[in-house]
Scaffold this motif. Structure first.
Motif, mmCIF file in Angstrom:
data_model
loop_
_atom_site.group_PDB
_atom_site.id
_atom_site.type_symbol
_atom_site.label_atom_id
_atom_site.label_comp_id
_atom_site.label_asym_id
_atom_site.label_seq_id
_atom_site.Cartn_x
_atom_site.Cartn_y
_atom_site.Cartn_z
ATOM 1 N N GLU A 60 11.831 -7.961 2.014
ATOM 2 C CA GLU A 60 12.517 -6.610 2.079
ATOM 3 C C GLU A 60 11.478 -5.634 2.763
ATOM 4 N N THR A 61 10.231 -5.944 2.500
ATOM 5 C CA THR A 61 9.065 -5.118 3.029
ATOM 6 C C THR A 61 9.069 -5.401 4.648
ATOM 7 N N VAL A 62 9.262 -6.530 5.127
ATOM 8 C CA VAL A 62 9.279 -7.032 6.604
ATOM 9 C C VAL A 62 10.516 -6.323 7.196
ATOM 10 N N GLN A 63 11.731 -6.299 6.378
ATOM 11 C CA GLN A 63 13.031 -5.576 6.778
ATOM 12 C C GLN A 63 12.715 -3.846 6.812
ATOM 13 N N VAL A 64 11.993 -3.355 5.989
ATOM 14 C CA VAL A 64 11.498 -1.970 6.257
ATOM 15 C C VAL A 64 10.951 -1.700 7.513
ATOM 16 N N VAL A 92 2.979 -3.766 -4.380
ATOM 17 C CA VAL A 92 3.357 -2.352 -3.896
ATOM 18 C C VAL A 92 2.174 -1.731 -3.216
ATOM 19 N N ASN A 93 1.286 -1.780 -4.141
ATOM 20 C CA ASN A 93 0.046 -0.833 -3.595
ATOM 21 C C ASN A 93 -0.818 -1.578 -2.333
ATOM 22 N N VAL A 94 -0.794 -2.587 -2.406
ATOM 23 C CA VAL A 94 -1.667 -3.217 -1.509
ATOM 24 C C VAL A 94 -1.022 -4.230 -0.357
ATOM 25 N N VAL A 95 -0.176 -5.111 -0.862
ATOM 26 C CA VAL A 95 0.293 -6.196 0.137
ATOM 27 C C VAL A 95 1.270 -5.345 1.003
ATOM 28 N N ALA A 96 2.111 -4.555 0.358
ATOM 29 C CA ALA A 96 3.135 -3.866 1.135
ATOM 30 C C ALA A 96 2.528 -3.137 2.283
ATOM 31 N N PRO A 97 1.483 -2.304 2.046
ATOM 32 C CA PRO A 97 1.169 -1.377 3.138
ATOM 33 C C PRO A 97 0.505 -2.334 4.252
ATOM 34 N N PHE A 98 -0.141 -3.476 3.657
ATOM 35 C CA PHE A 98 -0.638 -4.278 4.955
ATOM 36 C C PHE A 98 0.434 -5.026 5.639
ATOM 37 N N VAL A 99 1.644 -5.438 5.060
ATOM 38 C CA VAL A 99 2.831 -5.919 5.894
ATOM 39 C C VAL A 99 3.453 -4.863 6.834
ATOM 40 N N GLU A 234 -4.100 -11.564 5.134
ATOM 41 C CA GLU A 234 -3.474 -12.369 6.173
ATOM 42 C C GLU A 234 -3.009 -13.595 5.535
ATOM 43 N N ALA A 235 -3.921 -14.449 4.914
ATOM 44 C CA ALA A 235 -3.648 -15.753 4.219
ATOM 45 C C ALA A 235 -2.506 -15.567 3.602
ATOM 46 N N HIS A 236 -2.421 -14.572 2.423
ATOM 47 C CA HIS A 236 -1.212 -14.580 1.349
ATOM 48 C C HIS A 236 -0.112 -14.210 2.150
ATOM 49 N N THR A 237 0.158 -13.457 3.348
ATOM 50 C CA THR A 237 1.343 -13.096 3.940
ATOM 51 C C THR A 237 1.756 -13.864 5.012
ATOM 52 N N GLY A 238 0.891 -14.506 5.574
ATOM 53 C CA GLY A 238 1.073 -15.313 6.761
ATOM 54 C C GLY A 238 1.040 -14.583 7.942
ATOM 55 N N LEU A 239 0.739 -13.209 7.868
ATOM 56 C CA LEU A 239 0.919 -12.273 9.073
ATOM 57 C C LEU A 239 -0.640 -11.858 9.624
#
Length: 243
Positions: A60-64, A92-99, A234-239
């Protein structure tokens, strides 16, 4: 007039930021988890647009980010969304802003909300917590997002990037007895997003509290730790965070 995305803007500081910027004549895109999060749907009449998605969920973060890209190139993104005592603090506080940063077209400016509580975070707890998110404290999550923001300022100099401590303000998260001023709690990020470039000194890579720069946690200012945070995300999200 600036085109500004404000995440987590259905309540609290995010809503105050979005409505103040809109009242000042800026084109504001409000992000909310879903339409039901808005206590007063008429606020959308003040907005240039709206994007929905649960920032605790990767897809859903990618979709945002994709919804935001469809709107256009943003002058500023204010990463306001956050949770405090929750197993979703890391997401929410870390991964989402990175994505959002990795997927969105780079904005002219990026402002990340931290907290003075990041000074109590531990730089040793990043890697294990991806497998057990409930172990990540709010303090740790704010340390990591502060380090990421300062890394972004170094890696993407074309995006003027700053971190803001809004203070302990009387919102739903902060509670009614919070001692800091609510208006001051959102004024700095609004200023950083829209002020003339020559009015902001330093122009990028600073940690702010009420329009005054402060020293962040020493680990957050350390390029080695910053790079470790980026690599872990990067490793966690694959991005990949492209420079």
């Amino acid at each position: 007039m600036a085109l500004v995305l404000v995440t987590g803007a259905s309540t609290g500081l995010g809503l105050a930021t979005a409505t103040t910027l809109a009242a000042d004549g800026h084109d504001v895109v409000l992000h909310a988890r879903n339409a039901g999060r808005l206590d007063d749907a008429s606020v959308l009449e003040q907005m240039y647009g709206v994007v929905y998605g649960d920032l605790s969920q990767h897809d859903e973060t990618v979709q945002v980010a994709q919804q935001a890209n469809a709107i256009g190139a943003f002058d500023a993104v204010i990463h306001n969304a956050g949770v405090m005592r929750s197993r979703d603090a890391l997401a929410v506080n870390v991964v989402a802003p990175f994505v959002l940063t990795a997927v969105m077209s780079p904005p002219g400016r990026a402002i990340f909300l931290s907290s003075g509580m990041h000074l109590s975070g531990s730089p040793r707890r990043l890697a294990p917590d991806f497998s057990d998110p409930a172990r990540t404290s709010y303090e740790d999550s704010k340390l990591f997002i502060t380090a990421f923001a300062l890394a972004l300022a170094r890696l993407r100099p074309q995006t003027r990037t700053h971190v803001v401590d809004p203070g302990w303000v009387p919102t739903r998260m902060g509670g009614p007895s919070a001692p800091d001023d609510l208006d001051e709690g959102h004024a700095t990020q609004e200023w950083l997003a829209t002020a003339d470039e020559d009015a902001i000194d330093p122009p990028t890579g600073a940690y702010w509290y009420h329009r005054t720069t402060r020293a962040p946690h020493p680990a957050a200012a350390d390029p080695g730790f910053q790079d470790a945070v980026v690599r872990a995300l990067e490793a966690h999200t694959g991005l990949e965070l492209t420079a």
